[in-house]
Design a protein around this motif. Structure first.
Motif, PDB file in Angstrom:
ATOM      1  N   GLY A  13       0.805  -1.215   0.000  1.00 62.46           N
ATOM      2  CA  GLY A  13       0.000   0.000   0.000  1.00 62.46           C
ATOM      3  C   GLY A  13       0.842   1.271   0.000  1.00 62.46           C
ATOM      4  O   GLY A  13       0.307   2.380   0.013  1.00 62.46           O
ATOM      5  N   VAL A  14       2.160   1.125  -0.004  1.00 60.87           N
ATOM      6  CA  VAL A  14       3.060   2.273  -0.078  1.00 60.87           C
ATOM      7  C   VAL A  14       3.218   2.642  -1.552  1.00 60.87           C
ATOM      8  O   VAL A  14       3.495   1.776  -2.381  1.00 60.87           O
ATOM      9  N   SER A  15       3.047   3.892  -1.873  1.00 55.88           N
ATOM     10  CA  SER A  15       3.086   4.295  -3.277  1.00 55.88           C
ATOM     11  C   SER A  15       4.472   4.099  -3.883  1.00 55.88           C
ATOM     12  O   SER A  15       5.490   4.096  -3.169  1.00 55.88           O
ATOM     13  N   ILE A  16       4.510   3.917  -5.184  1.00 55.76           N
ATOM     14  CA  ILE A  16       5.788   3.776  -5.893  1.00 55.76           C
ATOM     15  C   ILE A  16       6.638   5.026  -5.682  1.00 55.76           C
ATOM     16  O   ILE A  16       7.853   4.946  -5.468  1.00 55.76           O
ATOM     17  N   ARG A  17       5.987   6.161  -5.718  1.00 52.52           N
ATOM     18  CA  ARG A  17       6.705   7.427  -5.518  1.00 52.52           C
ATOM     19  C   ARG A  17       7.364   7.475  -4.141  1.00 52.52           C
ATOM     20  O   ARG A  17       8.507   7.928  -4.007  1.00 52.52           O
TER      21      ARG A  17
ATOM     22  N   ASP B 108      13.353 -10.110   0.885  1.00 52.84           N
ATOM     23  CA  ASP B 108      12.662 -10.206   2.179  1.00 52.84           C
ATOM     24  C   ASP B 108      13.263  -9.269   3.218  1.00 52.84           C
ATOM     25  O   ASP B 108      12.548  -8.718   4.064  1.00 52.84           O
ATOM     26  N   THR B 109      14.578  -9.076   3.160  1.00 56.00           N
ATOM     27  CA  THR B 109      15.237  -8.185   4.114  1.00 56.00           C
ATOM     28  C   THR B 109      14.765  -6.751   3.937  1.00 56.00           C
ATOM     29  O   THR B 109      14.506  -6.039   4.912  1.00 56.00           O
ATOM     30  N   ALA B 110      14.649  -6.324   2.684  1.00 55.08           N
ATOM     31  CA  ALA B 110      14.167  -4.968   2.411  1.00 55.08           C
ATOM     32  C   ALA B 110      12.721  -4.801   2.867  1.00 55.08           C
ATOM     33  O   ALA B 110      12.337  -3.760   3.412  1.00 55.08           O
ATOM     34  N   LEU B 111      11.914  -5.835   2.659  1.00 57.38           N
ATOM     35  CA  LEU B 111      10.512  -5.768   3.075  1.00 57.38           C
ATOM     36  C   LEU B 111      10.402  -5.716   4.602  1.00 57.38           C
ATOM     37  O   LEU B 111       9.523  -5.031   5.143  1.00 57.38           O
ATOM     38  N   GLU B 112      11.284  -6.434   5.299  1.00 55.55           N
ATOM     39  CA  GLU B 112      11.273  -6.393   6.759  1.00 55.55           C
ATOM     40  C   GLU B 112      11.617  -4.986   7.252  1.00 55.55           C
ATOM     41  O   GLU B 112      11.010  -4.474   8.197  1.00 55.55           O
ATOM     42  N   ARG B 113      12.578  -4.346   6.593  1.00 55.18           N
ATOM     43  CA  ARG B 113      12.934  -2.970   6.960  1.00 55.18           C
ATOM     44  C   ARG B 113      11.765  -2.025   6.679  1.00 55.18           C
ATOM     45  O   ARG B 113      11.507  -1.105   7.458  1.00 55.18           O
ATOM     46  N   LEU B 114      11.044  -2.273   5.581  1.00 50.15           N
ATOM     47  CA  LEU B 114       9.877  -1.456   5.268  1.00 50.15           C
ATOM     48  C   LEU B 114       8.820  -1.589   6.361  1.00 50.15           C
ATOM     49  O   LEU B 114       8.166  -0.604   6.735  1.00 50.15           O
ATOM     50  N   GLN B 115       8.646  -2.797   6.887  1.00 46.11           N
ATOM     51  CA  GLN B 115       7.704  -2.988   7.990  1.00 46.11           C
ATOM     52  C   GLN B 115       8.111  -2.140   9.192  1.00 46.11           C
ATOM     53  O   GLN B 115       7.272  -1.507   9.841  1.00 46.11           O
ATOM     54  N   GLN B 116       9.403  -2.117   9.491  1.00 48.08           N
ATOM     55  CA  GLN B 116       9.888  -1.327  10.612  1.00 48.08           C
ATOM     56  C   GLN B 116       9.632   0.164  10.389  1.00 48.08           C
ATOM     57  O   GLN B 116       9.246   0.891  11.318  1.00 48.08           O
ATOM     58  N   ILE B 117       9.826   0.612   9.147  1.00 53.43           N
ATOM     59  CA  ILE B 117       9.563   2.010   8.809  1.00 53.43           C
ATOM     60  C   ILE B 117       8.093   2.345   9.026  1.00 53.43           C
ATOM     61  O   ILE B 117       7.747   3.374   9.627  1.00 53.43           O
ATOM     62  N   LEU B 118       7.209   1.471   8.566  1.00 52.36           N
ATOM     63  CA  LEU B 118       5.774   1.709   8.690  1.00 52.36           C
ATOM     64  C   LEU B 118       5.326   1.683  10.153  1.00 52.36           C
ATOM     65  O   LEU B 118       4.414   2.416  10.552  1.00 52.36           O
ATOM     66  N   LEU B 119       5.978   0.841  10.964  1.00 51.61           N
ATOM     67  CA  LEU B 119       5.668   0.812  12.393  1.00 51.61           C
ATOM     68  C   LEU B 119       5.949   2.177  13.016  1.00 51.61           C
ATOM     69  O   LEU B 119       5.139   2.715  13.773  1.00 51.61           O
ATOM     70  N   PHE B 120       7.092   2.742  12.708  1.00 51.95           N
ATOM     71  CA  PHE B 120       7.442   4.031  13.281  1.00 51.95           C
ATOM     72  C   PHE B 120       6.595   5.161  12.704  1.00 51.95           C
ATOM     73  O   PHE B 120       6.342   6.159  13.382  1.00 51.95           O
ATOM     74  N   ARG B 121       6.150   5.018  11.473  1.00 53.96           N
ATOM     75  CA  ARG B 121       5.247   6.019  10.906  1.00 53.96           C
ATOM     76  C   ARG B 121       3.935   6.045  11.692  1.00 53.96           C
ATOM     77  O   ARG B 121       3.346   7.109  11.887  1.00 53.96           O
ATOM     78  N   GLU B 122       3.499   4.862  12.152  1.00 49.93           N
ATOM     79  CA  GLU B 122       2.300   4.800  12.981  1.00 49.93           C
ATOM     80  C   GLU B 122       2.518   5.524  14.308  1.00 49.93           C
ATOM     81  O   GLU B 122       1.582   6.049  14.902  1.00 49.93           O
TER      82      GLU B 122
END
Length: 241
Positions: A12-16, A42-56
């Motif tokens: 759900g994160v935009s390409i931009r 998978d490693t990059a996706l795990e980091r993205l999850q961490q980013i989204l957690l902190f955005r929350e």
């Protein structure tokens, strides 16, 4: 591997936004195709999850970048905070639903605005942010990183990778040998000079992170060859003892 378009559809994160994360060094793809297209593992996706957690938790992108690169980062602690915040949000939404249903049933005006109160949730988010930002390593890293250009940050990162590359040249030997121990000392000095004071305790934590798998291990092994990260972990453990 997933393309940027596939990651966007999955998360759900935009390409931009993903392109911007790459540009500022927050989330790099695992690799690029010959045509320059981004590919994520998978490693990059795990980091993205961490980013989204902190955005929350309403952290800025710059704050998130500093935290994820800090030796104080603890994924389990971040998840605990996220679970608590989501629970508070759930309670808030349930109160709003109850309030809206009440309005529908009784009709007319209801001058009770308590269902809209987010003070408890806001207070927790603020305290969670303070817990990360008040560590000495975080503050020192933020101060030293202030005003650095992307090129300067990348140059520093390459300097670290060069040290790991040198570790790779001796990874088949004994990590207790002077050559390996000298490289640990060099790594500690480099981190202290450019990022934050790398105490023996922090160095020991970093060593465990290097050998634990995931992004750190993969990047170190890319620089020095397979097995380098584990070798660095053992060399640091010996050095700190």
């Amino acid at each position: 591997m997933m393309t940027v378009n596939e990651v966007s559809k999955l998360t759900g994160v935009s390409i931009r936004a993903l392109q911007y994360y790459d540009k500022i060094g927050l989330l790099h793809p695992a690799e690029y195709t010959e045509a320059g297209y981004r590919l994520y593992d998978d490693t990059a996706l795990e980091r993205l999850q961490q980013i989204l957690l902190f955005r929350e938790l309403e952290f800025s992108l710059k704050e998130i970048q500093s935290i994820l690169q800090s030796p104080d980062f603890d994924r389990d602690r971040a998840l605990d905070q996220q679970i608590c915040l989501l629970t508070l949000k759930k309670e808030h939404i349930e109160n709003l639903i109850t309030f809206a249903r009440g309005l529908k049933q009784v009709g007319g005006m209801n001058m009770d605005f308590s269902a809209f109160d987010t003070a408890k949730m806001d207070e927790y988010a603020t305290k969670a942010k303070e817990k990360w930002q008040h560590t000495n390593a975080y503050q020192e890293y933020t101060q030293k990183n202030k005003g650095r250009s992307k090129d300067a940050e990348e140059a520093l990162a390459r300097g670290v990778m060069l040290i790991f590359s040198d570790f790779g040249k001796c990874k088949d030997g004994d990590p207790a040998l002077p050559e390996a121990q000298a490289l640990v000392k060099r790594l500690q000095a480099y981190i202290s000079e450019n990022y934050y004071q790398c105490t023996p305790e922090i160095l020991q934590t970093l060593g465990a992170m290097y050998g634990a798998g995931g992004e750190f291990t993969e990047n170190i092994d890319k620089a020095g060859g397979e097995g380098t990260a584990k070798f660095v972990e053992r060399a640091i453990s010996i050095y700190c003892k």
